[in-house]
Design a protein around this motif. Sequence first.
Motif, PDB file in Angstrom:
ATOM      1  N   ALA A   1      -0.494 -18.225  34.893  1.00  0.00           N
ATOM      2  CA  ALA A   1      -1.866 -18.681  34.648  1.00  0.00           C
ATOM      3  C   ALA A   1      -1.987 -20.188  34.879  1.00  0.00           C
ATOM      4  N   VAL A   2      -0.996 -20.914  34.424  1.00  0.00           N
ATOM      5  CA  VAL A   2      -1.014 -22.366  34.557  1.00  0.00           C
ATOM      6  C   VAL A   2      -0.999 -22.784  36.035  1.00  0.00           C
ATOM      7  N   LEU A   3      -0.384 -21.951  36.864  1.00  0.00           N
ATOM      8  CA  LEU A   3      -0.261 -22.276  38.287  1.00  0.00           C
ATOM      9  C   LEU A   3      -1.377 -21.685  39.130  1.00  0.00           C
ATOM     10  N   THR A   4      -2.283 -20.967  38.489  1.00  0.00           N
ATOM     11  CA  THR A   4      -3.354 -20.308  39.229  1.00  0.00           C
ATOM     12  C   THR A   4      -4.550 -21.230  39.360  1.00  0.00           C
ATOM     13  N   ARG A   5      -5.037 -21.357  40.579  1.00  0.00           N
ATOM     14  CA  ARG A   5      -6.220 -22.197  40.803  1.00  0.00           C
ATOM     15  C   ARG A   5      -7.452 -21.536  40.240  1.00  0.00           C
ATOM     16  N   PRO A   6      -8.369 -22.337  39.742  1.00  0.00           N
ATOM     17  CA  PRO A   6      -9.650 -21.758  39.364  1.00  0.00           C
ATOM     18  C   PRO A   6     -10.287 -21.184  40.617  1.00  0.00           C
ATOM     19  N   ALA A   7     -10.986 -20.071  40.454  1.00  0.00           N
ATOM     20  CA  ALA A   7     -11.559 -19.394  41.624  1.00  0.00           C
ATOM     21  C   ALA A   7     -12.468 -20.334  42.404  1.00  0.00           C
TER      22      ALA A   7
ATOM     23  N   PRO B   1      -4.002 -24.548  29.674  1.00  0.00           N
ATOM     24  CA  PRO B   1      -4.819 -25.663  30.121  1.00  0.00           C
ATOM     25  C   PRO B   1      -5.041 -25.591  31.623  1.00  0.00           C
ATOM     26  N   GLY B   2      -4.065 -25.042  32.359  1.00  0.00           N
ATOM     27  CA  GLY B   2      -4.225 -24.992  33.800  1.00  0.00           C
ATOM     28  C   GLY B   2      -3.833 -26.306  34.419  1.00  0.00           C
ATOM     29  N   LEU B   3      -2.609 -26.338  34.795  1.00  0.00           N
ATOM     30  CA  LEU B   3      -2.002 -27.490  35.462  1.00  0.00           C
ATOM     31  C   LEU B   3      -2.863 -28.039  36.593  1.00  0.00           C
ATOM     32  N   LEU B   4      -3.590 -27.153  37.275  1.00  0.00           N
ATOM     33  CA  LEU B   4      -4.285 -27.557  38.494  1.00  0.00           C
ATOM     34  C   LEU B   4      -5.728 -27.960  38.247  1.00  0.00           C
ATOM     35  N   THR B   5      -6.172 -27.836  37.017  1.00  0.00           N
ATOM     36  CA  THR B   5      -7.588 -28.025  36.723  1.00  0.00           C
ATOM     37  C   THR B   5      -7.872 -29.352  36.043  1.00  0.00           C
ATOM     38  N   VAL B   6      -7.060 -29.643  35.047  1.00  0.00           N
ATOM     39  CA  VAL B   6      -7.242 -30.836  34.236  1.00  0.00           C
ATOM     40  C   VAL B   6      -5.867 -31.504  34.130  1.00  0.00           C
ATOM     41  N   PRO B   7      -5.804 -32.828  34.193  1.00  0.00           N
ATOM     42  CA  PRO B   7      -4.492 -33.479  34.052  1.00  0.00           C
ATOM     43  C   PRO B   7      -3.809 -33.082  32.741  1.00  0.00           C
ATOM     44  N   LEU B   8      -2.581 -32.655  32.830  1.00  0.00           N
ATOM     45  CA  LEU B   8      -1.796 -32.318  31.643  1.00  0.00           C
ATOM     46  C   LEU B   8      -1.604 -33.552  30.777  1.00  0.00           C
ATOM     47  N   ASP B   9      -1.630 -33.358  29.456  1.00  0.00           N
ATOM     48  CA  ASP B   9      -1.227 -34.501  28.635  1.00  0.00           C
ATOM     49  C   ASP B   9       0.294 -34.501  28.497  1.00  0.00           C
ATOM     50  N   GLU B  10       0.805 -35.546  27.891  1.00  0.00           N
ATOM     51  CA  GLU B  10       2.255 -35.732  27.887  1.00  0.00           C
ATOM     52  C   GLU B  10       2.983 -34.604  27.162  1.00  0.00           C
ATOM     53  N   GLU B  11       2.429 -34.191  26.030  1.00  0.00           N
ATOM     54  CA  GLU B  11       3.104 -33.154  25.243  1.00  0.00           C
ATOM     55  C   GLU B  11       3.140 -31.822  26.002  1.00  0.00           C
ATOM     56  N   GLN B  12       2.006 -31.487  26.612  1.00  0.00           N
ATOM     57  CA  GLN B  12       1.955 -30.256  27.405  1.00  0.00           C
ATOM     58  C   GLN B  12       2.981 -30.313  28.541  1.00  0.00           C
ATOM     59  N   ALA B  13       3.047 -31.485  29.166  1.00  0.00           N
ATOM     60  CA  ALA B  13       3.963 -31.631  30.301  1.00  0.00           C
ATOM     61  C   ALA B  13       5.415 -31.470  29.860  1.00  0.00           C
ATOM     62  N   VAL B  14       5.747 -32.026  28.707  1.00  0.00           N
ATOM     63  CA  VAL B  14       7.117 -31.915  28.200  1.00  0.00           C
ATOM     64  C   VAL B  14       7.455 -30.452  27.913  1.00  0.00           C
ATOM     65  N   ASP B  15       6.532 -29.742  27.277  1.00  0.00           N
ATOM     66  CA  ASP B  15       6.763 -28.329  26.959  1.00  0.00           C
ATOM     67  C   ASP B  15       6.930 -27.479  28.217  1.00  0.00           C
ATOM     68  N   LEU B  16       5.992 -27.662  29.125  1.00  0.00           N
ATOM     69  CA  LEU B  16       6.025 -26.865  30.353  1.00  0.00           C
ATOM     70  C   LEU B  16       7.260 -27.177  31.195  1.00  0.00           C
ATOM     71  N   ALA B  17       7.597 -28.460  31.258  1.00  0.00           N
ATOM     72  CA  ALA B  17       8.733 -28.857  32.097  1.00  0.00           C
ATOM     73  C   ALA B  17      10.020 -28.176  31.637  1.00  0.00           C
ATOM     74  N   LYS B  18      10.159 -27.960  30.332  1.00  0.00           N
ATOM     75  CA  LYS B  18      11.372 -27.296  29.837  1.00  0.00           C
ATOM     76  C   LYS B  18      11.494 -25.883  30.395  1.00  0.00           C
ATOM     77  N   VAL B  19      10.367 -25.208  30.485  1.00  0.00           N
ATOM     78  CA  VAL B  19      10.403 -23.835  30.990  1.00  0.00           C
ATOM     79  C   VAL B  19      10.667 -23.823  32.502  1.00  0.00           C
ATOM     80  N   PHE B  20       9.987 -24.705  33.213  1.00  0.00           N
ATOM     81  CA  PHE B  20      10.235 -24.769  34.661  1.00  0.00           C
ATOM     82  C   PHE B  20      11.680 -25.185  34.948  1.00  0.00           C
ATOM     83  N   LYS B  21      12.204 -26.069  34.121  1.00  0.00           N
ATOM     84  CA  LYS B  21      13.593 -26.484  34.319  1.00  0.00           C
ATOM     85  C   LYS B  21      14.543 -25.297  34.143  1.00  0.00           C
ATOM     86  N   ALA B  22      14.233 -24.448  33.185  1.00  0.00           N
ATOM     87  CA  ALA B  22      15.058 -23.255  32.992  1.00  0.00           C
ATOM     88  C   ALA B  22      15.022 -22.364  34.234  1.00  0.00           C
TER      89      ALA B  22
END
Lengths: 129, 129
Positions: B114-120, B20-41
Motif C-alpha cells: 500500500a505504501v508503494l502504491t501510487r494514488p490512482a 501514509p503512502g510514501l509516494l503521496t506525502v513526504p514521510l516524517d522521520e519516525e515513519q521513515a525509520v520504521d519503514l526503513a527497518k522493514v525494507f532493510k530486512a
Amino acid sequence: MSNQERVAVGRSGGADACCPGLLTVPLDEEQAVDLAKVFKALGDPVRLRLLSMIASRAGGEVCVCDLTPAFDLSQPTISHHLKLLRQAGLIDCERRGTWVYYWLLPETTDRLAAVLTRPAQGATAEAAG
Amino acid sequence: MSNQERVAVGRSGGADACCPGLLTVPLDEEQAVDLAKVFKALGDPVRLRLLSMIASRAGGEVCVCDLTPAFDLSQPTISHHLKLLRQAGLIDCERRGTWVYYWLLPETTDRLAAVLTRPAQGATAEAAG
C-alpha cells in the motif's frame, strides 16, 4: 544519466510477465538478487524520505537544492543517497545549469508494490505464463 | 514469540489511517525509520527467498527443516535471517517439538504494498510505450 548501472527489477524473460510475485511462487536466486538491491536501497530512513519528497512533489520533479535543507547532512552525503536510489532504478535525474533535478520512476515502485501484493484469494487462476 | 521486538510499520496514530503512502506525502522521520527497518530486512537475497518460500507455501506454514536444504548455508545462518524477518514483522513462528514452523504475516506485506502504491492517477496504463 546512463541506464547501464541500473538494476533490473522483476525481469523475467517472458512477454509482460512483469512480476513473479514474491508471495505466490518461490523466487529464484537471480530474481532475489535483483529485488534485494532495490529493497536495500529503500532500507535507509534518509533515502526513504528523499524518495518520498521526490515522489510526492506536485510538479513531478525536485531540485536537489530543495532536498538538502530538510536534512542535517552534507550535500555530498545527500548526493550519495540519491545516487543509490538512482542506481536502484527508483529515480532519475538531469542536470540543468547549476542544479540537478530528480523525479520518480514509478515503474519500479509499481513493480515492488505488485511483487508484494497477495493474489486475490480464491481467484488465483489468472497468470501462469 | 514475543511481539516486543517487532517493528511497527505504518503506525500513524489516527483511526485506520494505515498507510501514509510514501509516494503521496513526504514521510516524517519516525515513519521513515520504521519503514526503513522493514525494507532493510527485505534487502537481502537470502531473506527474500526465505520469505518467498514461506509465503508461497500451500499449507500456509513451513518447517525450518524444509527451508534449510534450499541454501548452501548453515542452519544458524538461516535462523539468523529468519530472526531478522521476524523482527521486521514479516513472519512469525512457533516451535513444535524439534522444529520451528514459520508463516507469513500478510498485514506487513500488505502495508508495504500500500505504501508503494501510487494514488490512482494515470496508474498503470503505460504498458507498451
